[in-house]
Each structure stands twice: as C-alpha cells, then as structure tokens.
Design a protein around this motif. Structure first.
Motif, PDB file in Angstrom:
ATOM      1  N   UNK A   3      -7.972  -7.029  -6.868  1.00  0.00           N
ATOM      2  CA  UNK A   3      -7.875  -5.974  -5.858  1.00  0.00           C
ATOM      3  C   UNK A   3      -7.211  -6.565  -4.625  1.00  0.00           C
ATOM      4  N   UNK A   4      -6.132  -5.955  -4.197  1.00  0.00           N
ATOM      5  CA  UNK A   4      -5.481  -6.303  -2.936  1.00  0.00           C
ATOM      6  C   UNK A   4      -5.243  -4.984  -2.221  1.00  0.00           C
ATOM      7  N   UNK A   5      -5.989  -4.708  -1.159  1.00  0.00           N
ATOM      8  CA  UNK A   5      -5.845  -3.407  -0.507  1.00  0.00           C
ATOM      9  C   UNK A   5      -5.470  -3.504   0.971  1.00  0.00           C
ATOM     10  N   UNK A   6      -5.040  -4.662   1.420  1.00  0.00           N
ATOM     11  CA  UNK A   6      -4.639  -4.826   2.812  1.00  0.00           C
ATOM     12  C   UNK A   6      -5.785  -5.157   3.743  1.00  0.00           C
ATOM     13  N   UNK A  26      -1.526 -10.755   6.330  1.00  0.00           N
ATOM     14  CA  UNK A  26      -0.511 -10.999   5.301  1.00  0.00           C
ATOM     15  C   UNK A  26      -0.071  -9.700   4.647  1.00  0.00           C
ATOM     16  N   UNK A  27       1.205  -9.607   4.362  1.00  0.00           N
ATOM     17  CA  UNK A  27       1.765  -8.456   3.674  1.00  0.00           C
ATOM     18  C   UNK A  27       2.230  -8.905   2.295  1.00  0.00           C
ATOM     19  N   UNK A  28       1.817  -8.179   1.264  1.00  0.00           N
ATOM     20  CA  UNK A  28       2.262  -8.519  -0.076  1.00  0.00           C
ATOM     21  C   UNK A  28       3.728  -8.139  -0.250  1.00  0.00           C
ATOM     22  N   UNK A  29       4.541  -9.104  -0.582  1.00  0.00           N
ATOM     23  CA  UNK A  29       5.953  -8.836  -0.850  1.00  0.00           C
ATOM     24  C   UNK A  29       6.279  -9.132  -2.301  1.00  0.00           C
ATOM     25  N   UNK A  30       5.270  -9.521  -3.043  1.00  0.00           N
ATOM     26  CA  UNK A  30       5.441  -9.824  -4.457  1.00  0.00           C
ATOM     27  C   UNK A  30       4.140 -10.349  -5.015  1.00  0.00           C
ATOM     28  N   UNK A  31       4.117 -10.609  -6.291  1.00  0.00           N
ATOM     29  CA  UNK A  31       2.921 -11.086  -6.956  1.00  0.00           C
ATOM     30  C   UNK A  31       3.320 -12.098  -8.016  1.00  0.00           C
ATOM     31  N   UNK A  32       2.734 -13.265  -7.965  1.00  0.00           N
ATOM     32  CA  UNK A  32       2.975 -14.297  -8.962  1.00  0.00           C
ATOM     33  C   UNK A  32       1.709 -14.474  -9.776  1.00  0.00           C
TER      34      UNK A  32
END
Length: 76
Positions: A3-6, A26-32
C-alpha cells in the motif's frame, strides 16, 4: 501486497504486515520490484505471474480477498 497512498505505506507477505512507515513528502515516480534499493541487485530468481494495480483505495477485506483469490489461482 503493498500500500502506497501518499500518507502511509505498508507491505504484507503471506497476509502478515512486515513493513510500515510514513513516506513523508516523497512522490512515487515509479516502482521497482524485487531489487535491493542500495545496490540495484536483482533479488528475484523466478517469474512474476501477475501484477494488479488499483488506482483507488482498497480496504483490508478487499485486499485479503484478492490475496486469497490469487493464492488459490496459483496454488500457493
């Protein structure tokens, strides 16, 4: 499951919460996936059969239902 909800983040493995935290500003700009953050080394030696992404809040009951469905589907 992740879960990543900001506002918060949490990761579950086998239905058990293993990691929680505050992502801060932090702002998600991608996911590894399956890689060591510091070295970039790939940690996965198998295949990824399916990835599901929801662009909406998914509650605990719904998350557990999806996990159970996928476990049954793939015989886990």
């Amino acid at each position: 499951s992740c879960l990543f909800d900001g506002a918060s983040s949490e990761m579950w493995l086998g239905g058990v919460s293993n990691v929680t935290g505050n992502p801060g500003a932090n702002t998600l700009t991608g996911l590894t996936l399956f890689s060591d953050y510091n070295s970039g080394s790939l940690l996965l030696t198998g295949d990824i059969a399916e990835v599901l992404v929801y662009n909406a809040a998914v509650g605990t009951t719904d998350r557990q239902s999806v996990e159970a469905y996928l476990a049954a589907k793939y015989g886990l």
